[in-house]
Scaffold this motif. Structure first.
Motif, PDB file in Angstrom:
ATOM      1  N   SER A 212     -21.482  -5.190   8.758  1.00  0.00           N
ATOM      2  CA  SER A 212     -20.378  -5.239   7.809  1.00  0.00           C
ATOM      3  C   SER A 212     -19.730  -3.881   7.693  1.00  0.00           C
ATOM      4  CB  SER A 212     -20.871  -5.703   6.436  1.00  0.00           C
ATOM      5  OG  SER A 212     -21.765  -4.767   5.905  1.00  0.00           O
TER       6      SER A 212
ATOM      7  N   TYR B 135     -19.195 -13.836   8.164  1.00  0.00           N
ATOM      8  CA  TYR B 135     -18.677 -13.921   6.801  1.00  0.00           C
ATOM      9  C   TYR B 135     -19.827 -14.208   5.824  1.00  0.00           C
ATOM     10  CZ  TYR B 135     -14.010 -14.172   8.889  1.00  0.00           C
ATOM     11  OH  TYR B 135     -12.875 -13.905   9.593  1.00  0.00           O
TER      12      TYR B 135
ATOM     13  N   CYS C  73     -17.306 -12.524   0.191  1.00  0.00           N
ATOM     14  CA  CYS C  73     -18.178 -12.357   1.345  1.00  0.00           C
ATOM     15  C   CYS C  73     -18.013 -10.986   1.968  1.00  0.00           C
ATOM     16  CB  CYS C  73     -17.895 -13.441   2.387  1.00  0.00           C
ATOM     17  SG  CYS C  73     -16.299 -13.258   3.219  1.00  0.00           S
TER      18      CYS C  73
ATOM     19  N   ASN D 280     -17.377  -8.532   5.284  1.00  0.00           N
ATOM     20  CA  ASN D 280     -16.481  -8.589   6.437  1.00  0.00           C
ATOM     21  C   ASN D 280     -17.292  -8.420   7.711  1.00  0.00           C
ATOM     22  OD1 ASN D 280     -14.097  -8.666   7.935  1.00  0.00           O
ATOM     23  ND2 ASN D 280     -13.944  -6.433   7.950  1.00  0.00           N
TER      24      ASN D 280
END
Length: 361
Positions: free
Chosen positions: A7, A44, A38, A40
């Motif tokens: 992420s 997701y 959520c 990235n």
């Protein structure tokens, strides 16, 4: 978006409610849809997803939190996943919201269409913290949109087919009009077109004060060609004659095949010059139509006889003009052929009027 499973920014413990979520929940609670927050990453990873996901997909919200049972990407139809990634990436790069339609694959039943509106949330330092948005079921609307799109497409196709049919009808009409007004062998205007044209020319000349000249042309010894060489040779000769007559035409002149070996040449001109032009054109026709046709027994010298009549000096209307030109041409045939015949300056109906004959060398 980074699709490598890492992420861009993560958050700590799941925040089930805050002011942003409460505001969005108040909106989505009245819709067939769900709210989410959520990371990235490529799957997701859900930090929060509202109960509406169960109504839409049959999956429990807890199935998606931190990918406990499944990740959210697995619920997106595989054919639509590239467009989802592309929409999110483009929006994040431009720091704007995305709006994308895609299909959710539910626990049971057929895929259904949803519309997702979301955006990125950045911290004060400008770092992306997470993604959030809401998703609504648009299956019924999508059916209507698809039906409308299909209807528009069907109408477009129908209009194109109708336009094509109209063009075909117009072409057929033009071809029919052309066939009705043109000689099939030479493609010159026919007798019908000639009568329409001479009425129009005489009417116009009557209004403008111009003169009209009419030349009736009859081939000499054409029957000999037909009898000696056959109709194919006769047809070829008529086509050659037509080509020669076309070569004499000005843009405003008119030439027609009246039938058989008879032709007509019609023009309008200034009154003072019309008679001179008529004689000049007739002499040119006599010259151009002197054609030798070879035969096994020697050449046949084809020529023509031309009757020249003028409106309004010698005839008061189109019918009288036709009758006079025809009579003068007939006189020329009886007088030895291969010549032009004009009326005297007096009206041809008067007894003192005598045709003037001119034989070519």
């Amino acid at each position: 978006m980074k699709h490598d499973g890492v992420s861009v920014s993560t958050v700590g413990p799941v925040v089930h409610h805050d002011e942003r979520l409460d505001a969005l929940l108040s909106i989505t609670g009245r819709m067939d849809g769900y709210l989410y927050r959520c990371r990235n990453d490529a799957s997701y990873t859900m930090l929060y997803i509202s109960d509406g996901i169960f109504t839409v997909s049959g999956y429990r919200p807890s199935d998606f939190i931190h990918n406990a049972v499944r990740d959210y990407v697995s619920a997106i139809h595989p054919d639509d996943l590239p467009s989802v990634y592309a929409a999110v990436d483009a929006a994040l790069e431009a720091r704007r919201n995305w709006n994308v339609d895609y299909r959710i694959v539910p626990r049971a039943g057929e895929p259904l269409w949803v519309r997702e509106i979301g955006g990125g949330v950045w911290d004060k330092a400008g770092e992306l913290e997470f993604l959030e948005g809401f998703v609504v079921d648009i299956s019924d609307r999508k059916v209507v949109e698809d039906l409308n799109a299909q209807l528009v497409l069907d109408l477009k196709i129908a209009n194109e087919e109708l336009s094509a049919q109209k063009r075909e009808i117009e072409v057929a009409k033009q071809q029919s009009d052309h066939s009705a007004n043109h000689d099939a062998l030479t493609d010159l205007p026919n007798r019908r077109a000639f009568h329409n044209e001479i009425r129009s020319v005489v009417t116009r000349c009557g209004a403008t004060g111009e003169a009209a000249g009419l030349l009736f042309i009859d081939l000499d010894r054409f029957k000999e060609v037909n009898d000696t060489l056959g109709h194919e040779a006769g047809d070829a000769l008529l086509q050659r004659v037509s080509s020669q007559l076309r070569s004499i035409l000005r843009s405003a002149d008119f030439v027609a095949r009246l039938g058989g070996d008879e032709f007509a040449f019609l023009f309008s001109a200034d009154t003072e010059l019309a008679r001179q032009k008529a004689v000049r054109v007739a002499e040119r026709i006599l010259e151009r139509l002197r054609i030798k046709v070879p035969t096994p027994n020697g050449a046949i010298q084809v020529g023509c006889t031309v009757g020249v009549a003028m409106y309004p000096a010698e005839a008061g209307d189109s019918e009288a003009l036709i009758a006079l030109a025809d009579r003068l041409m007939y006189i020329g045939k009886k007088s030895g052929r291969n010549r032009l015949v004009t009326a005297s300056e007096m009206a041809p109906q008067q007894p003192s009027s005598r045709p003037r004959l001119r034989k070519t060398a």
